[in-house]
Design a protein around this motif. Structure first.
Motif, PDB file in Angstrom:
ATOM      1  N   UNK B 184       0.824  -1.217   0.000  1.00  0.00           N
ATOM      2  CA  UNK B 184       0.000   0.000   0.000  1.00  0.00           C
ATOM      3  C   UNK B 184       0.854   1.262   0.000  1.00  0.00           C
ATOM      4  N   UNK B 202       1.893  -9.331  14.613  1.00  0.00           N
ATOM      5  CA  UNK B 202       2.156  -9.229  13.174  1.00  0.00           C
ATOM      6  C   UNK B 202       3.649  -9.272  12.884  1.00  0.00           C
ATOM      7  N   UNK B 205       4.371 -12.744  12.288  1.00  0.00           N
ATOM      8  CA  UNK B 205       3.757 -13.140  11.020  1.00  0.00           C
ATOM      9  C   UNK B 205       4.610 -12.678   9.839  1.00  0.00           C
ATOM     10  N   UNK B 209       7.637 -14.323   5.949  1.00  0.00           N
ATOM     11  CA  UNK B 209       6.576 -14.139   4.958  1.00  0.00           C
ATOM     12  C   UNK B 209       7.142 -13.993   3.547  1.00  0.00           C
ATOM     13  N   UNK B 212       6.082 -11.455   0.772  1.00  0.00           N
ATOM     14  CA  UNK B 212       4.713 -11.386   0.250  1.00  0.00           C
ATOM     15  C   UNK B 212       3.869 -10.308   0.925  1.00  0.00           C
ATOM     16  N   UNK B 213       4.421  -9.648   1.944  1.00  0.00           N
ATOM     17  CA  UNK B 213       3.693  -8.538   2.572  1.00  0.00           C
ATOM     18  C   UNK B 213       4.245  -7.191   2.091  1.00  0.00           C
ATOM     19  N   UNK B 451      -6.137 -16.031   3.047  1.00  0.00           N
ATOM     20  CA  UNK B 451      -6.931 -14.912   3.562  1.00  0.00           C
ATOM     21  C   UNK B 451      -6.031 -13.955   4.348  1.00  0.00           C
ATOM     22  N   UNK B 452      -5.103 -14.513   5.135  1.00  0.00           N
ATOM     23  CA  UNK B 452      -4.212 -13.658   5.922  1.00  0.00           C
ATOM     24  C   UNK B 452      -3.250 -12.909   5.007  1.00  0.00           C
ATOM     25  N   UNK B 455      -5.027 -10.122   3.488  1.00  0.00           N
ATOM     26  CA  UNK B 455      -5.234  -9.030   4.442  1.00  0.00           C
ATOM     27  C   UNK B 455      -3.983  -8.163   4.517  1.00  0.00           C
ATOM     28  N   UNK B 456      -2.806  -8.785   4.440  1.00  0.00           N
ATOM     29  CA  UNK B 456      -1.561  -8.031   4.542  1.00  0.00           C
ATOM     30  C   UNK B 456      -1.209  -7.353   3.214  1.00  0.00           C
TER      31      UNK B 456
END
Lengths: 488, 488
Positions: B184, B202, B205, B209, B212-213, B451-452, B455-456
């Motif tokens: 974003x 987070x 998390x 990752x 990918x975030x 889904x998670x 969301x990220x």
């Protein structure tokens, strides 16, 4: 029956009837007394549930969640109710939640000494796992002071700490896998009995999610070898500030204690008559430092800690010479909450963390705030972690005292944050600190948190009203959580 | 220009022009050679990026991501490209991604010895942090064999392990906070410089990752005291199975080694002429066990390990007497990948984990699979963790060899899973193991993972095509990842 939006509406009576068919009369409490008993946890927040149910099997739990889903009834998971932040208090904006008490799922499924791990159900009390692992020379390291009651499911939900988490890390470091019963009614295995399953670490995400993803129905936890030797040091100080300085000195040394606890004079005066551990009654603060390991290691650690205490002006330094003496010292430390009833009928126990270097100032700040609000305060501190647990003592009959207690609590949290600290050490956010989360996170960061939570529970039925403030800065609930005269 | 759906479409030329305005000509490689150089990481998967950019500041990185968002260009973060799973290989179903190389963000922002932590930029090579922390008596514990090159950003993205992670845990246990530049275009601070920020974890998390975030632009990591003493034991065994049995015996003893590595004869033969460490050339397998701590502790550990090796039939057991000898032993161990060029022009290095008790069988299985597929295999194993790294050696000119290599790799992973193991030890899932994730997770569990992730990163622009298989069981990409003749 259909709601206006066309969905079948299940009224309370029908819901309870169907619930009873799942869990049997022995697994359901829907009467006035049962509902009253489950209004609160160890915080003083409280609210009335729709009912309380205690599934006897995971299959029952799954049927319960599916029923909740069908009936749009929110549910609040509950372990032993020892949390300080209201995480197990049943609140929801629209419909009173069902409390799902997990105490009957209390089986230690399997202890695997070779790989040092155990599969457990959520209702197993923390201390019982270490008891059962002891014959294999193993233990479960996280040991909250409430460990005789507090359950492993609750430990996972709050990412609980404990006295020995200084060297071993908090619960998350000891959980390999979580079986989650999602609000979708499905069982999800997050993680596995080996680390690094690949994919996102949803296991770590679930630990500390405070029931907002669903129910923990099973967990695989790491066990650790019992230390070959333990040595416990007790030191008395002329001031809490001096004790806090000794903490910094000990922790920056070359041997990290397994535990490092601070109690102030008020705490010592309370517990010594009951524990008879030989705590120095003339000290303004005492430190308990425990070292674990091989004989040479514990000897070195205890000696270095002893020197550090002396250098900061300790008036007494003593090594517990027997296991019995050590047990008494810890009995005293862990018995503070229980002994408080002798001083005041009520207490509000806080849970904040500051950087270790700010411990002395923070303790001084707590004393000042308590004096200012005319409240008696008793301090016990997981000092090695900078985790303070000030007990604010009061009598609910005292007019206006609740406002002062709440204000003092708020000021303590704000002082911790201003000192570079965090909101919570080990009891989670729950309801208590929910609306303070905006002081720690930006609105943007909270939106990300909300998105992840929604991904894990799109229905919003799992433990609603907890952890994350609503985007509108909701005051929902907080008011009606502590109505006059609803103490139980 | 508008696309059919009415959104502004930024064509490649315009995109590159605007990109150059952000990062300058020195921060952009869009030519044929530049694109070819960034096709691959340390895996042998490869694909062509749209271009490569290397922002010099976080502000530039933020502008780059915002441009990607505006232009709907996917992006693939890249550290040093030492990953084995294709995590930094730029693939995407529709438009070739932009590689965002983070090597220029290589500042150690702040070392805080009192609180034992450091804030770092993602491009800092792993080994450099420990070098800079050494004057304070501190180090960063996770030490992948590639630590001279591998960056901390890449370590965080893959939740990297390392030789000393046996006693200290992998990267996630050492990361307090991650500053994430989300797809974003916003900076999000996940975690903080104290543990337990409240809310969902987070931070945990984001660690692992795999980009990918978004991009890691900053991290706060824990530093640990340098051990007062280190002792390294070298033992030779008549078989890999005997060495694996000694591993079990050592690890279930009362002193956990800081590192416990196994190399087979092939590996020793490769590195001894170069490291001159005195590895026994007649042994079928060697173990390296390192103990850290106080003198009495390391002496006890080394003695117990020595006895365990002898009990399992070791033909030689030796303690490294000098720091120089120890350095040579580790130089040998860490130099295996580099020395392989002497034996074969190409290798495929795998990364699987089995329960420690299954190590001996798994090693036997790897040898059998390699023999079956007529491939030379060299085994190095983080034995204490059950993490195998078999190198499959080959020559790409050999017709049909690639099929055999891929088949052998697949069989190794399947054998590990059948033995109760997991897909990946420390290099992540990337592309390599993406389509195997369905062997580990149910479709339901994968849906939660997706889904998670959504969301990220709702845009799906951050490192697409990695980690999670597409719901349709996509074969997209894998084919065109290793086209004939595209080796660089």
């Amino acid at each position: 029956m259909l709601r206006e939006d066309g969905e079948a509406f299940v009224d309370d009576a029908t819901f309870l009837e169907r619930l009873e068919r799942i869990v049997g009369p022995e697994g359901l409490r829907a009467g006035r007394l049962g509902r009253a008993l489950y209004r609160r946890d160890a915080s003083f927040l409280n609210a009335e549930p729709l009912a309380v149910c205690a599934p006897a099997t995971v299959a029952q739990a799954q049927q319960v969640v599916r029923l909740c889903r069908e009936a749009s009834v929110p549910f609040t998971p509950r372990g032993a109710g020892t949390g300080l932040a209201g995480g197990a208090v049943p609140v929801a904006p629209e419909r009173a939640p069902l409390v799902v008490a997990l105490g009957r799922l209390d089986r230690i499924i399997h202890i695997d000494p070779e790989h040092r791990r155990a599969w457990v159900q959520p209702g197993v009390p923390n201390a019982r796992l270490s008891e059962r692992a002891a014959p294999y020379g193993l233990r479960f390291a996280p040991d909250p002071a409430s460990q005789i009651a507090a359950t492993l499911g609750g430990n996972v939900a709050t990412n609980a700490g404990g006295i020995h988490c200084l060297s071993e890390g908090v619960t998350s470091a000891h959980v390999l896998a979580v079986e989650l019963l999602g609000a979708d009614g499905e069982l999800h295995l997050l993680g596995g009995d080996l680390p690094e399953q690949g994919g996102l670490d949803l296991r770590g995400l679930a630990v500390g999610s405070e029931g907002t993803f669903g129910l923990v129905t099973k967990a695989c936890v790491r066990l650790q070898p019992l230390p070959p030797q333990t040595r416990t040091l007790l030191a008395g100080f002329p001031s809490a500030v001096a004790a806090a300085r000794a903490v910094s000195r000990i922790v920056t040394g070359d041997t990290l204690p397994a535990a490092l606890e601070l109690m102030d004079r008020e705490a010592v005066e309370l517990v010594e008559p009951y524990a008879r551990a030989g705590y120095p009654m003339d000290a303004e603060a005492v430190l308990l430092a425990e070292f674990e390991g091989l004989p040479a290691e514990v000897a070195h650690g205890a000696e270095a800690a002893s020197e550090a205490c002396t250098a900061e002006g300790a008036t007494s330094v003593e090594i517990a010479r027997t296991a019995e003496h050590r047990t008494k010292l810890w009995k005293g430390r862990k018995g503070v909450a229980g002994a408080i009833a002798k001083r005041a009928p009520d207490f509000y126990l806080h849970d904040v963390v500051v950087p270790r270097s700010g411990l002395a100032d923070m303790l001084a700040g707590v004393l000042e705030i308590a004096a200012d609000e005319e409240l008696l305060v008793i301090n016990v501190v997981h000092a090695g972690d900078g985790n303070l647990h000030p007990f604010l003592l009061f009598d609910r009959e005292d007019p206006g005292v609740l406002d002062r207690v709440l204000r003092a609590g708020h000021r303590i949290v704000e002082t911790a944050l201003a000192a570079g600290g965090v909101l919570t050490g080990e009891h989670g956010v729950g309801i208590e600190k929910r609306d303070l989360l905006g002081d720690v996170y930006s609105e943007d960061d909270l939106a990300v948190q909300r998105a992840v939570r929604d991904a894990m529970d799109p229905s919003g039925l799992a433990n609603p009203g907890k952890v994350l403030p609503s985007p509108q800065g909701c005051a929902e609930g907080t008011q009606r959580l502590v109505p006059e005269g609803t103490w139980v």
